[in-house]
Design an enzyme around this catalytic site. Sequence first.
Site, PDB file in Angstrom:
ATOM      1  N   PHE A  58      33.508 -81.126 -13.386  1.00  0.00           N
ATOM      2  CA  PHE A  58      34.781 -80.710 -13.990  1.00  0.00           C
ATOM      3  C   PHE A  58      35.975 -81.482 -13.459  1.00  0.00           C
ATOM      4  O   PHE A  58      37.004 -81.567 -14.119  1.00  0.00           O
ATOM      5  CB  PHE A  58      35.010 -79.196 -13.758  1.00  0.00           C
ATOM      6  CG  PHE A  58      35.547 -78.870 -12.384  1.00  0.00           C
ATOM      7  CD1 PHE A  58      36.906 -78.963 -12.108  1.00  0.00           C
ATOM      8  CD2 PHE A  58      34.700 -78.480 -11.349  1.00  0.00           C
ATOM      9  CE1 PHE A  58      37.407 -78.679 -10.838  1.00  0.00           C
ATOM     10  CE2 PHE A  58      35.192 -78.198 -10.076  1.00  0.00           C
ATOM     11  CZ  PHE A  58      36.550 -78.297  -9.827  1.00  0.00           C
TER      12      PHE A  58
ATOM     13  N   LYS B 282      26.869 -85.393 -21.123  1.00  0.00           N
ATOM     14  CA  LYS B 282      26.893 -83.933 -20.984  1.00  0.00           C
ATOM     15  C   LYS B 282      28.028 -83.622 -20.009  1.00  0.00           C
ATOM     16  O   LYS B 282      27.850 -83.638 -18.794  1.00  0.00           O
ATOM     17  CB  LYS B 282      25.552 -83.440 -20.440  1.00  0.00           C
ATOM     18  CG  LYS B 282      25.164 -82.031 -20.818  1.00  0.00           C
ATOM     19  CD  LYS B 282      26.161 -80.956 -20.441  1.00  0.00           C
ATOM     20  CE  LYS B 282      26.149 -80.582 -18.987  1.00  0.00           C
ATOM     21  NZ  LYS B 282      27.294 -79.710 -18.608  1.00  0.00           N
TER      22      LYS B 282
ATOM     23  N   GLU C 255      31.218 -77.931 -18.713  1.00  0.00           N
ATOM     24  CA  GLU C 255      31.608 -76.937 -19.719  1.00  0.00           C
ATOM     25  C   GLU C 255      32.979 -76.340 -19.401  1.00  0.00           C
ATOM     26  O   GLU C 255      33.541 -75.610 -20.209  1.00  0.00           O
ATOM     27  CB  GLU C 255      30.532 -75.848 -19.838  1.00  0.00           C
ATOM     28  CG  GLU C 255      30.219 -75.060 -18.577  1.00  0.00           C
ATOM     29  CD  GLU C 255      29.197 -75.736 -17.659  1.00  0.00           C
ATOM     30  OE1 GLU C 255      29.282 -76.967 -17.442  1.00  0.00           O
ATOM     31  OE2 GLU C 255      28.331 -75.013 -17.121  1.00  0.00           O
TER      32      GLU C 255
ATOM     33  N   SER D 248      27.874 -81.273  -7.625  1.00  0.00           N
ATOM     34  CA  SER D 248      27.662 -80.735  -6.283  1.00  0.00           C
ATOM     35  C   SER D 248      26.304 -81.191  -5.737  1.00  0.00           C
ATOM     36  O   SER D 248      25.399 -81.561  -6.500  1.00  0.00           O
ATOM     37  CB  SER D 248      27.723 -79.212  -6.332  1.00  0.00           C
ATOM     38  OG  SER D 248      26.798 -78.738  -7.284  1.00  0.00           O
TER      39      SER D 248
ATOM     40  N   CYS E  50      36.410 -85.583  -5.049  1.00  0.00           N
ATOM     41  CA  CYS E  50      35.293 -85.862  -4.152  1.00  0.00           C
ATOM     42  C   CYS E  50      35.702 -86.817  -3.039  1.00  0.00           C
ATOM     43  O   CYS E  50      35.008 -86.952  -2.051  1.00  0.00           O
ATOM     44  CB  CYS E  50      34.140 -86.460  -4.933  1.00  0.00           C
ATOM     45  SG  CYS E  50      34.590 -88.018  -5.677  1.00  0.00           S
TER      46      CYS E  50
ATOM     47  N   GLU F  52      31.655 -77.799   1.988  1.00  0.00           N
ATOM     48  CA  GLU F  52      32.577 -78.498   1.092  1.00  0.00           C
ATOM     49  C   GLU F  52      33.401 -77.422   0.392  1.00  0.00           C
ATOM     50  O   GLU F  52      32.861 -76.590  -0.337  1.00  0.00           O
ATOM     51  CB  GLU F  52      31.825 -79.316   0.033  1.00  0.00           C
ATOM     52  CG  GLU F  52      32.813 -80.052  -0.859  1.00  0.00           C
ATOM     53  CD  GLU F  52      32.192 -80.733  -2.078  1.00  0.00           C
ATOM     54  OE1 GLU F  52      31.187 -80.246  -2.602  1.00  0.00           O
ATOM     55  OE2 GLU F  52      32.760 -81.757  -2.503  1.00  0.00           O
TER      56      GLU F  52
HETATM   57  P1  NAD Z   1      28.468 -78.866 -10.561  1.00  0.00           P
HETATM   58  O1  NAD Z   1      27.357 -79.392  -9.729  1.00  0.00           O
HETATM   59  O2  NAD Z   1      28.640 -77.402 -10.655  1.00  0.00           O
HETATM   60  O3  NAD Z   1      28.325 -79.392 -12.084  1.00  0.00           O
HETATM   61  C1  NAD Z   1      28.131 -80.747 -12.393  1.00  0.00           C
HETATM   62  C2  NAD Z   1      27.400 -80.858 -13.717  1.00  0.00           C
HETATM   63  O4  NAD Z   1      26.095 -80.278 -13.591  1.00  0.00           O
HETATM   64  C3  NAD Z   1      28.086 -80.115 -14.863  1.00  0.00           C
HETATM   65  O5  NAD Z   1      27.971 -80.886 -16.028  1.00  0.00           O
HETATM   66  C4  NAD Z   1      27.299 -78.821 -14.967  1.00  0.00           C
HETATM   67  O6  NAD Z   1      27.278 -78.301 -16.270  1.00  0.00           O
HETATM   68  C5  NAD Z   1      25.920 -79.222 -14.522  1.00  0.00           C
HETATM   69  N1  NAD Z   1      25.203 -78.154 -13.816  1.00  0.00           N
HETATM   70  C6  NAD Z   1      25.736 -77.158 -13.055  1.00  0.00           C
HETATM   71  N2  NAD Z   1      24.768 -76.386 -12.543  1.00  0.00           N
HETATM   72  C7  NAD Z   1      23.597 -76.892 -12.986  1.00  0.00           C
HETATM   73  C8  NAD Z   1      22.229 -76.527 -12.780  1.00  0.00           C
HETATM   74  N3  NAD Z   1      21.889 -75.498 -12.021  1.00  0.00           N
HETATM   75  N4  NAD Z   1      21.290 -77.270 -13.372  1.00  0.00           N
HETATM   76  C9  NAD Z   1      21.609 -78.326 -14.135  1.00  0.00           C
HETATM   77  N5  NAD Z   1      22.890 -78.718 -14.362  1.00  0.00           N
HETATM   78  C10 NAD Z   1      23.869 -78.020 -13.791  1.00  0.00           C
HETATM   79  O7  NAD Z   1      29.795 -79.576 -10.039  1.00  0.00           O
HETATM   80  P2  NAD Z   1      31.307 -79.262 -10.438  1.00  0.00           P
HETATM   81  O8  NAD Z   1      31.707 -77.959  -9.827  1.00  0.00           O
HETATM   82  O9  NAD Z   1      31.507 -79.463 -11.890  1.00  0.00           O
HETATM   83  O10 NAD Z   1      32.067 -80.469  -9.705  1.00  0.00           O
HETATM   84  C11 NAD Z   1      32.456 -80.417  -8.350  1.00  0.00           C
HETATM   85  C12 NAD Z   1      31.438 -81.076  -7.455  1.00  0.00           C
HETATM   86  O11 NAD Z   1      31.243 -82.421  -7.880  1.00  0.00           O
HETATM   87  C13 NAD Z   1      31.894 -81.172  -6.016  1.00  0.00           C
HETATM   88  O12 NAD Z   1      30.806 -80.872  -5.175  1.00  0.00           O
HETATM   89  C14 NAD Z   1      32.325 -82.611  -5.854  1.00  0.00           C
HETATM   90  O13 NAD Z   1      32.261 -83.137  -4.558  1.00  0.00           O
HETATM   91  C15 NAD Z   1      31.350 -83.290  -6.743  1.00  0.00           C
HETATM   92  N6  NAD Z   1      31.832 -84.604  -7.141  1.00  0.00           N
HETATM   93  C16 NAD Z   1      31.273 -85.686  -6.527  1.00  0.00           C
HETATM   94  C17 NAD Z   1      31.715 -86.948  -6.839  1.00  0.00           C
HETATM   95  C18 NAD Z   1      31.108 -88.143  -6.166  1.00  0.00           C
HETATM   96  O14 NAD Z   1      31.443 -89.247  -6.554  1.00  0.00           O
HETATM   97  N7  NAD Z   1      30.226 -87.997  -5.203  1.00  0.00           N
HETATM   98  C19 NAD Z   1      32.727 -87.127  -7.792  1.00  0.00           C
HETATM   99  C20 NAD Z   1      33.270 -86.005  -8.421  1.00  0.00           C
HETATM  100  C21 NAD Z   1      32.803 -84.732  -8.068  1.00  0.00           C
END
Ligand code: NAD
Length: 496
Positions: free
Chosen positions: A149, A173, A176, A226, A281, A381
């Site tokens: 997000f 994808k 959401e 994450s 991040c 985090e």
């Molecule tokens: P998230 O892991 O909740 O979601 C990321 C994506 O995975 C979304 O599209 C979501 O719909 C999907 N998703 C969520 N749960 C899932 C599951 N159980 N199974 C399959 N798909 C699933 O992350 P977020 O809250 O949207 O974003 C924040 C996180 O992203 C933080 O931990 C941040 O550090 C990380 N991030 C990392 C970087 C990097 O470059 N390393 C960059 C941006 C964000």
Amino acid sequence: MSVVTHWINNKLYPGTSGNTAPVTNPATGEVTRHVALAGSEDARAAIDAAVAAFPAWRDTSLAKRTAVVFTFRELLNACKEELAAIITAEHGKVLSDALGEVSRGQEVVELACGITHLLKGGATENASTNVDVHSIRQPVGPVGIISPFNFPAMVPMWFFPVAIATGNTVILKPSEKDPSAANWIAELWAEAGLPAGVFNVLHGDKIAVDELLTNPAIKAISFVGSTSVAQYVYATGTAHGKRVQALGGAKNHAVVLPDADLDSTADAMVNAGFGSAGERCMAISAVVAIGGIADDLVVKIKDRARTLRIGDGTKKADMGPLISRAHRDKVASYIDAAEADGAAVVLDGRTVRADGDQNGFWLGPTLIDHVHAGMSVYTDEIFGPILSVLRVDSYDDALELVNSNPYGNGAAIFTNDGGAARRFQTEVEVGMVGINVPIPVPTAYYSFGGWNNSLFGDTHAHGTEGVHFFTRGKVVTSRWLDPSHGGINLGFPQND
Ligand code: NAD
């Protein structure tokens, strides 16, 4: 209320699952629209489109492919304020920050405009007598991009310009929580002349992701999110024979040496700790102060942070709301925990008075001193506007702290000592290092990625590593002029 639907074959696609999720404006707490959540059948419709479009797009000349990417770049550049406004309305970050995100994504589009140079193979004449060898790189096929997000435009743009320019077809994808940016981008691609099925948007949650991870037609997955989900995506995708790059969470440190310029360092800590409400991040969340400078540094950070204007990102605010009420409450709970653990809350975001709707998901900048490595405010985090200060006696103690952390996205050092900085860049175990630079996000022609629990897979995003990820190597060995190969000989081919 409107529903953000999927985008397949250059058209809106309502989907068949009937499931939706609410999309909220974090500055008002109001549900502004809903987003379709794909069922497996919807995901397969997107995959079918990407599969059908792949052969013709792969065979489209580089000149024609790059012409489309150039047009996309021009359209994006001309109307990026529109995209920034969409991001602010669903993510909450202030407009200038949203525009900055789009511009950093645009850099990767510009890299992809020069894909002809990056796709050049190698050639060797006369490797053996009358035998030449050359190497080429070819697209892998339909690929999936799953994004978080916090950067609804930039993170997808780390991947799709390179994937498309190298001849792949894409299913994005997006998160959401802020889905509309992806559809705006999809429409722009269609306007730029990208053929139907080359760029598709599939909205949804785990069901959509699981279809992408397990369907044999998808050849590669780029994931950002994450750490726990990154691990799952990496394990599942690779078990199904795909190449996967899964970028995870982070806990980024700034090590401040006693000789650092404390005023510019304090500026940097405030910018990197509280920009985008800490939902980056590459945000700095742990300041490691070496020696006797901590007292002065904490005062300077506090004096700056307390002047920040918190409010609606469409107005004149420095920092907007957090993404959801649940996330705001979770982040705030770390301040309670730090207090209970004996740390000193120097600036308390729980008492913020925001310039915005009272139902917005506000939390002010928070500075916590005397944090120790075992406290949850340090180990987890947090992904919010909380800056922890840890005090250590020496460079070696600071390095050990940073390198003991399970994450390894970015780290920065603040110093006027070139030798110390050089040692740090060699010894620190992270993927991206800043020297007097708090958020060392690499430019598009280098690659972005962390180490340890911040990245699963061995390839970083964009730059030459991105080109490598979205292409497969092939080496051609050919014999001309003298087609004879010495008659029957079952020995292993030798060069002569
Ligand atoms: P998230 O892991 O909740 O979601 C990321 C994506 O995975 C979304 O599209 C979501 O719909 C999907 N998703 C969520 N749960 C899932 C599951 N159980 N199974 C399959 N798909 C699933 O992350 P977020 O809250 O949207 O974003 C924040 C996180 O992203 C933080 O931990 C941040 O550090 C990380 N991030 C990392 C970087 C990097 O470059 N390393 C960059 C941006 C964000």
